[in-house]
Design a protein around this motif. Sequence first.
Motif, PDB file in Angstrom:
ATOM      1  N   GLY A  72       0.836  -1.186   0.000  1.00  0.00           N
ATOM      2  CA  GLY A  72       0.000   0.000   0.000  1.00  0.00           C
ATOM      3  C   GLY A  72       0.872   1.237   0.000  1.00  0.00           C
ATOM      4  N   GLU A 115      -5.625   8.028  -7.514  1.00  0.00           N
ATOM      5  CA  GLU A 115      -6.617   7.011  -7.148  1.00  0.00           C
ATOM      6  C   GLU A 115      -6.203   5.647  -7.690  1.00  0.00           C
ATOM      7  N   LYS A 151      -4.662   1.505  -5.880  1.00  0.00           N
ATOM      8  CA  LYS A 151      -5.351   0.235  -6.125  1.00  0.00           C
ATOM      9  C   LYS A 151      -4.446  -0.710  -6.900  1.00  0.00           C
ATOM     10  N   LYS A 152      -4.833  -1.969  -6.886  1.00  0.00           N
ATOM     11  CA  LYS A 152      -4.100  -2.955  -7.677  1.00  0.00           C
ATOM     12  C   LYS A 152      -4.337  -2.691  -9.143  1.00  0.00           C
ATOM     13  N   VAL A 205      -0.559  -0.356  -7.093  1.00  0.00           N
ATOM     14  CA  VAL A 205      -0.132  -0.272  -5.702  1.00  0.00           C
ATOM     15  C   VAL A 205       0.939  -1.325  -5.384  1.00  0.00           C
TER      16      VAL A 205
END
Length: 160
Positions: A34, A122, A126-127, A130
Amino acid sequence: VKPLTRGHGRAVPDWDSTPPPAPPPARATSKPRGLRIEVNDDKVSGAAFGVAQNVLADLATGRMAPEAELNLHHAPADSAVHRTQRFVDLSLAQRRRCVLVIHGRGQHSGPGGPVLLPALLEAMGKKPLVDQILALTTAPPRYGGSGAMLLLLRRKTKQK
């Protein structure tokens, strides 16, 4: 050894009233993934858990020179996110560690303000991005300042 006599003189624990022992804490099997991303005015910085501050400082001052760049000027937000993902994938395949993403300052985005930077941030939270980005920061002025970001990519892990 002398046997104890049965009766009130004997101390017997009350097993039903004793709470069970707490289970041992779970051990982490892998490092948490993260990015902690901070946005202050036009400055952006973020790093994964465990990244040293001096690594982020080296990235922010430009001591780590970008090995490739992606220019996203005038791209729609969804296209910019897709192109950034492809660029990061390609950069990892070519073993690049530091790359530059030029998103612009958003001066022509209209009254809503910049569009690309929020969409990119954003997506980076996220995957799959990230898991691919170790740190990011606003580029120093010689690389585009607040209109660009330097990304430090994770090393590609060996397949088992």
